[in-house]
Design a protein around this motif. Structure first.
Motif, PDB file in Angstrom:
ATOM      1  N   GLY A   1       0.635  -1.009  -0.215  1.00 16.54           N
ATOM      2  CA  GLY A   1      -0.045  -0.162  -0.138  1.00 16.54           C
ATOM      3  C   GLY A   1       1.090   1.565   0.236  1.00 16.54           C
ATOM      4  O   GLY A   1       2.038   1.430  -0.450  1.00 16.54           O
ATOM      5  N   ILE A   2       0.420   2.346   0.302  1.00 17.68           N
ATOM      6  CA  ILE A   2       1.409   3.544   0.613  1.00 17.68           C
ATOM      7  C   ILE A   2       2.072   3.859   1.830  1.00 17.68           C
ATOM      8  O   ILE A   2       1.192   3.166   3.250  1.00 17.68           O
ATOM      9  N   VAL A   3       2.970   2.372   1.541  1.00 12.38           N
ATOM     10  CA  VAL A   3       3.652   2.732   3.048  1.00 12.38           C
ATOM     11  C   VAL A   3       5.088   3.356   2.974  1.00 12.38           C
ATOM     12  O   VAL A   3       6.368   2.739   4.170  1.00 12.38           O
ATOM     13  N   GLN A   4       5.476   3.784   2.345  1.00 14.45           N
ATOM     14  CA  GLN A   4       7.026   4.412   1.761  1.00 14.45           C
ATOM     15  C   GLN A   4       6.589   6.043   2.090  1.00 14.45           C
ATOM     16  O   GLN A   4       5.835   6.785   1.273  1.00 14.45           O
TER      17      GLN A   4
ATOM     18  N   LEU B   1      11.414  -2.916   0.741  1.00 14.23           N
ATOM     19  CA  LEU B   1      11.456  -3.286  -0.392  1.00 14.23           C
ATOM     20  C   LEU B   1      10.768  -2.814  -1.938  1.00 14.23           C
ATOM     21  O   LEU B   1      10.832  -3.361  -2.321  1.00 14.23           O
ATOM     22  N   GLY B   2      11.224  -0.820  -2.004  1.00 13.43           N
ATOM     23  CA  GLY B   2      10.733  -0.701  -3.095  1.00 13.43           C
ATOM     24  C   GLY B   2       9.435  -0.981  -3.257  1.00 13.43           C
ATOM     25  O   GLY B   2       7.873  -0.594  -2.142  1.00 13.43           O
ATOM     26  N   ASP B   3       9.416  -1.221  -5.069  1.00 14.74           N
ATOM     27  CA  ASP B   3       7.494  -1.770  -5.448  1.00 14.74           C
ATOM     28  C   ASP B   3       6.918  -3.221  -4.410  1.00 14.74           C
ATOM     29  O   ASP B   3       5.684  -2.677  -4.184  1.00 14.74           O
ATOM     30  N   ALA B   4       8.046  -3.449  -3.959  1.00 14.13           N
ATOM     31  CA  ALA B   4       6.743  -4.497  -3.414  1.00 14.13           C
ATOM     32  C   ALA B   4       6.791  -4.474  -1.763  1.00 14.13           C
ATOM     33  O   ALA B   4       6.162  -5.355  -1.003  1.00 14.13           O
ATOM     34  N   GLY B   5       6.729  -3.189  -1.386  1.00  8.87           N
ATOM     35  CA  GLY B   5       6.009  -2.687   0.176  1.00  8.87           C
ATOM     36  C   GLY B   5       7.223  -2.650   1.199  1.00  8.87           C
ATOM     37  O   GLY B   5       8.471  -2.109   0.714  1.00  8.87           O
ATOM     38  N   VAL B   6       6.478  -2.894   2.061  1.00  7.35           N
ATOM     39  CA  VAL B   6       7.465  -2.966   3.356  1.00  7.35           C
ATOM     40  C   VAL B   6       7.762  -4.519   3.674  1.00  7.35           C
ATOM     41  O   VAL B   6       6.615  -5.050   3.810  1.00  7.35           O
ATOM     42  N   GLU B   7       8.540  -5.058   4.441  1.00  9.70           N
ATOM     43  CA  GLU B   7       9.072  -6.591   4.674  1.00  9.70           C
ATOM     44  C   GLU B   7       9.310  -6.115   6.788  1.00  9.70           C
ATOM     45  O   GLU B   7      10.522  -5.041   6.719  1.00  9.70           O
ATOM     46  N   VAL B   8       8.781  -6.119   7.152  1.00 11.05           N
ATOM     47  CA  VAL B   8       8.919  -6.341   8.382  1.00 11.05           C
ATOM     48  C   VAL B   8       8.952  -8.133   9.709  1.00 11.05           C
ATOM     49  O   VAL B   8       8.536  -9.284   8.978  1.00 11.05           O
ATOM     50  N   ILE B   9      10.384  -7.890  10.022  1.00 13.47           N
ATOM     51  CA  ILE B   9      10.635  -9.855  10.384  1.00 13.47           C
ATOM     52  C   ILE B   9      10.509  -9.026  12.044  1.00 13.47           C
ATOM     53  O   ILE B   9      10.690  -8.105  13.072  1.00 13.47           O
ATOM     54  N   VAL B  10       9.143 -10.033  12.723  1.00 15.18           N
ATOM     55  CA  VAL B  10       9.118  -9.897  14.476  1.00 15.18           C
ATOM     56  C   VAL B  10       9.187 -11.089  15.046  1.00 15.18           C
ATOM     57  O   VAL B  10       8.822 -12.125  14.790  1.00 15.18           O
ATOM     58  N   ALA B  11       9.784 -11.172  16.404  1.00 18.55           N
ATOM     59  CA  ALA B  11       9.860 -12.474  16.861  1.00 18.55           C
ATOM     60  C   ALA B  11       9.478 -11.816  18.493  1.00 18.55           C
ATOM     61  O   ALA B  11      10.296 -10.834  18.754  1.00 18.55           O
TER      62      ALA B  11
ATOM     63  N   ARG C   1      10.749  -0.426  -8.261  1.00 19.96           N
ATOM     64  CA  ARG C   1      11.136   0.386  -8.745  1.00 19.96           C
ATOM     65  C   ARG C   1      10.594   2.544  -7.413  1.00 19.96           C
ATOM     66  O   ARG C   1      10.700   3.078  -7.529  1.00 19.96           O
ATOM     67  N   GLY C   2      10.324   1.227  -6.522  1.00 22.18           N
ATOM     68  CA  GLY C   2       9.245   2.383  -5.387  1.00 22.18           C
ATOM     69  C   GLY C   2       8.789   2.422  -5.230  1.00 22.18           C
ATOM     70  O   GLY C   2       8.555   4.401  -5.319  1.00 22.18           O
ATOM     71  N   SER C   3       7.557   2.446  -6.538  1.00 24.85           N
ATOM     72  CA  SER C   3       5.840   3.139  -7.029  1.00 24.85           C
ATOM     73  C   SER C   3       5.019   3.146  -5.794  1.00 24.85           C
ATOM     74  O   SER C   3       5.371   2.183  -5.407  1.00 24.85           O
ATOM     75  N   GLY C   4       4.705   4.150  -5.937  1.00 24.51           N
ATOM     76  CA  GLY C   4       2.956   3.780  -5.113  1.00 24.51           C
ATOM     77  C   GLY C   4       3.632   5.022  -4.199  1.00 24.51           C
ATOM     78  O   GLY C   4       2.549   4.427  -3.477  1.00 24.51           O
ATOM     79  N   THR C   5       5.252   5.259  -3.803  1.00 25.36           N
ATOM     80  CA  THR C   5       5.461   5.467  -2.597  1.00 25.36           C
ATOM     81  C   THR C   5       4.820   7.189  -2.556  1.00 25.36           C
ATOM     82  O   THR C   5       5.038   7.234  -1.256  1.00 25.36           O
ATOM     83  N   ILE C   6       5.014   8.181  -3.642  1.00 29.19           N
ATOM     84  CA  ILE C   6       4.592   8.745  -3.425  1.00 29.19           C
ATOM     85  C   ILE C   6       3.472   9.634  -2.185  1.00 29.19           C
ATOM     86  O   ILE C   6       2.213   9.906  -3.640  1.00 29.19           O
TER      87      ILE C   6
END
Ligand code: ZN
Ligand code: ZN
Ligand code: FE
Length: 745
Positions: free
Chosen positions: A10-13, A37-47, A97-102
């Motif tokens: 989504g719009i997460v950057q 992750l650019g185009d692919a969104g944001v990656e979160v690792i939680v433990a 390409r980090g699209s959709g993030t602006i």
């Protein structure tokens, strides 16, 4: 210990998402990391504890930053080699390409406003912003969104700003527009930055001056909206006799000038802060010349620090109109404003932050029971719409008036800010610059496939051909209805397309059409009957010419026509009659807008159009106090289609005029148009087995007409779809062109 990997899309950057993740992870006692992750969104690792992860997932959705939009969260079990102790914000990945993030430009947030008004280092600093607020779209040059690629690059951060910028727990962590009075851009009043420019501007406005004010996306002209002589002076200087001016008022002043519902107020106060068209308040202190002849008025609340600081000094609403010369886009450049606003603005309140791409204010109104964009620009552009298309990337160049452009790639359609009328060198240059900007901020190259209008002489049609790509030409009204289909995911519809004018597939001037449409194609199955437009464009400017054309088409000739028209203030009556009788310079049109214009001229409401839509808007205002009379509707056959007989309808209205007030006749004309088109559409659904009826085009802004059509369609047990996410006027055409061209493979 449970470990999970999340991909958030989504719009997460660029919206403070990573620091937000950091905060909620720390609060819930989790270890791990977050990474773009650019185009692919944001990656979160939680433990961490299962319950902590549960709370984290809930917080992720419920407490997300105001500018973030989460389209989806994928969760999977994760077994890494090692999860760090504590939680880290990791650098951006270079994949994608980090699209959709602006994100769009939004209003200053409450926390920043408190900083401006409180005893902080931001006290009275007009450009205060944070990761949740302020400009984005208008300051960014190219991707990725980082300070060096914005117009803030010219303002190196001071130590205090640098500290906040690098503290993950701070609201201004990675806020690319962070600035303070020490290091940030500066305001000046008429060339002088000493003293307090805001107080000087306020004093000038109190004294009746016209002040140019540079905001986020462009320069406005402002003046006291309660003083008639001041507003008239602005009208004279702009040579804009009638066009309604937008206003800016505080929440306190608002109810004094306009009637505002709770829903409207909520939208006006929201982050996107559009101009909203509201009914005028009775006994309002507004100068009559603010919106002459109209029942409504367009108002917005302050949205930048400059506006708030200014209104702290003022007790009256301001006219706030885009500073532009005829045929040109809104000014954004200081030097240009200093030179070209001489004789228009008495003073200038400018700042030295460059506007990379201009962005006009958005305009919204309620009509037919829903929200309609008159203009989708600041606050929305360039937020993409998800569309169900399966095609290669595509760029649509839009219509000629009220233009936007639209870029499609990978399930998303990015619609540009409002560009305006592309019939002039300056506005054409703006269109070309907007194409470049849109491609840069989405990280795209010019697509191999372009869409444009069917009109052979539009500048955008020429441009599409010049660019050497595959070109799909899309009929204007098909594009209007495709924009509805794209919004609602319809594959087929019976559509009512009602507007001023658009180039038809047969080369004639269309504008009141019933189309049986799929996304890729359409058939013209009904609409309004065609009538002559004597003098072509002159009939648009002087709608009395349309009256003559309609009466002549209805069989009225020589003497009677002269008698009927001689009281109607129609210039060049004899020339018009000669044109009609000899068929010289007479075009044919089925336009709904021209019909409404004709009624407006006939009733003496608007004999000359000085801005787009004026006669029809004033007719709508006049009809407010009227009651429609249910006259019989007549239909006829024209080239195999059933059409509403416009000359017969006009004759009925002429008959009524003797015994009924103009307001009733105005209401009757709108009622008849709406009812006639609705009946034709309903009939078409029966004939073709389609269940959906769509409505689009500029006439759909008319609340009365939109409501009448909605009622008739509902009575027939059918659903009506009207644009809500793109303008139903020509600002939605580029989106419709994307849908058509993308479906026609
Ligand atoms: Zn803020
Ligand atoms: Zn600073
Ligand atoms: Fe249109």
């Amino acid at each position: 210990m449970p470990q999970k990997r999340l991909i958030v899309k989504g719009i997460v950057q660029g919206v403070g998402f990573r620091p937000f993740i950091y905060r909620i992870a720390v609060q819930n006692g989790l270890n791990g990391w977050v990474k773009n992750l650019g185009d692919a969104g944001v990656e979160v690792i939680v433990a961490g504890e299962g319950a902590g992860i549960e709370r984290f997932l809930r917080d992720l959705v419920e407490r997300r930053p105001p500018l973030a939009e989460i389209d989806g969260v994928e969760v999977e079990e994760f077994t890494p080699d090692s999860v760090p102790r504590g939680f880290e914000i990791r650098g951006s990945s270079s994949e994608g390409r980090g699209s959709g993030t602006i994100p769009p430009d939004v209003a200053i947030c409450d926390e920043c406003l408190n900083d401006v008004r409180g005893e902080t280092r931001y006290r009275r600093y007009w450009a205060t912003s944070c990761v949740n607020c302020g400009p984005r779209f208008t300051v960014i040059e190219r991707l990725p969104y980082d300070r060096p690629r914005t117009s803030m690059d010219e303002f190196p951060m001071c130590d205090d700003c640098r500290y906040e910028y690098t503290d993950p727990l701070d609201r201004r962590y990675h806020a690319q527009t962070i600035a303070c009075p020490r290091c940030g851009p500066k305001l000046s009043f008429s060339g002088c930055s000493a003293g307090d420019p805001i107080k000087e501007a306020a004093a000038a406005l109190r004294g009746g001056a016209i002040v140019a004010i540079k905001g986020i996306g462009g320069i406005h002209l402002a003046c006291d909206a309660t003083r008639e002589e001041v507003v008239l002076r602005l009208r004279r200087r702009l040579a804009r006799p009638m066009q309604p001016f937008a206003l800016m008022a505080t929440g306190e002043l608002l109810p004094k000038i306009a009637v505002v519902s709770a829903k409207e107020l909520e939208l006006m106060r929201g982050l996107r802060r559009p101009i909203v068209v509201l009914d005028k308040q009775e006994g309002s202190p507004l100068a009559p010349s603010v919106a002459p002849g109209l029942h409504n008025v367009a108002v917005m609340l302050p949205y930048t620090g400059i506006h708030y600081l200014l209104f702290d000094e003022l007790g009256f609403p301001l006219v706030m109109t885009s500073a532009n010369l005829p045929g040109e886009p809104m000014m954004i450049d200081n030097r240009e404003a200093e030179e070209r606003l001489k004789g228009i603005a008495d003073d200038l309140l400018l700042h030295d932050r460059r506007i990379v791409s201009r962005c006009d204010d958005s305009v919204v109104r309620r009509s037919g029971g829903g929200w309609r964009f008159l203009r989708r620009s600041r606050g929305w552009a360039p937020t993409p719409l998800e569309v169900g298309l399966d095609c290669e990337p595509l760029l649509a160049l839009g219509p000629e008036l009220d233009a936007t452009i639209a870029l499609y790639d990978d399930g998303k359609c990015y619609i540009s800010q409002y560009i305006g009328d592309i019939d002039d060198v300056a506005s054409f240059e703006y269109l070309r610059a907007s194409i470049d900007h849109l491609l840069r901020i989405t990280g795209r190259d010019l697509p191999q496939h372009l869409a444009c209008d069917l009109h052979p002489r539009f500048l955008t049609t020429g441009l599409a051909e010049e660019l050497g790509r595959r070109v799909t030409r899309v009929q204007h009204h098909h594009a209007h209805l495709a924009s509805v289909m794209g919004e609602y995911g319809l594959e087929e519809t019976v559509g009512i397309a009602v507007d001023g004018i658009g180039y038809g597939s047969d080369g004639a001037i269309w504008g009141g059409e019933i189309l049986l449409a799929t996304r890729a194609d359409f058939e013209r199955v009904g609409g309004l009957s065609t009538v002559p437009m004597p003098g072509g464009d002159l009939a648009t400017r002087f709608p009395g010419r349309m009256v003559a054309g309609i009466l002549h088409e209805g069989g009225m000739r020589g003497g009677e026509l002269r008698d009927r028209l001689k009281f109607r203030d129609l210039r060049e009556l004899e020339a018009v009659i000669w044109q009609l009788e000899s068929g010289t310079n007479v075009h044919k049109t089925s336009s709904a807008g021209r019909f409404l214009d004709a009624v407006s001229a006939w009733l003496g409401i608007c004999p000359e159009r000085t801005y787009e839509g004026e006669p029809a808007m004033k007719l709508e205002a006049a009809a407010e106090s009227g009651r429609p009379i249910e006259i019989p509707l007549q239909f006829k056959q024209e080239e195999g289609r059933t059409v509403l007989d416009i000359p017969a309808l006009f004759r009925e209205l002429v008959e009524l005029e003797g015994g009924h007030p103009a307001a009733d006749v105005a209401a009757t004309a709108q009622w008849a148009l709406a009812r006639g088109l609705a009946e034709l559409a309903i009939e078409a659904t029966r004939a073709h087995g389609t269940r959906a009826v769509s409505l689009s085009g500029g006439v759909a802004y008319n609340d009365f007409i939109a409501r009448m059509i909605a009622e008739a369609v509902a009575e027939a047990g059918l659903g009506l779809f009207v644009n809500e996410r793109v303008p139903c006027g020509d600002g939605g055409i580029s989106f419709g062109q994307v849908i058509v061209a993308g479906s026609r493979n």
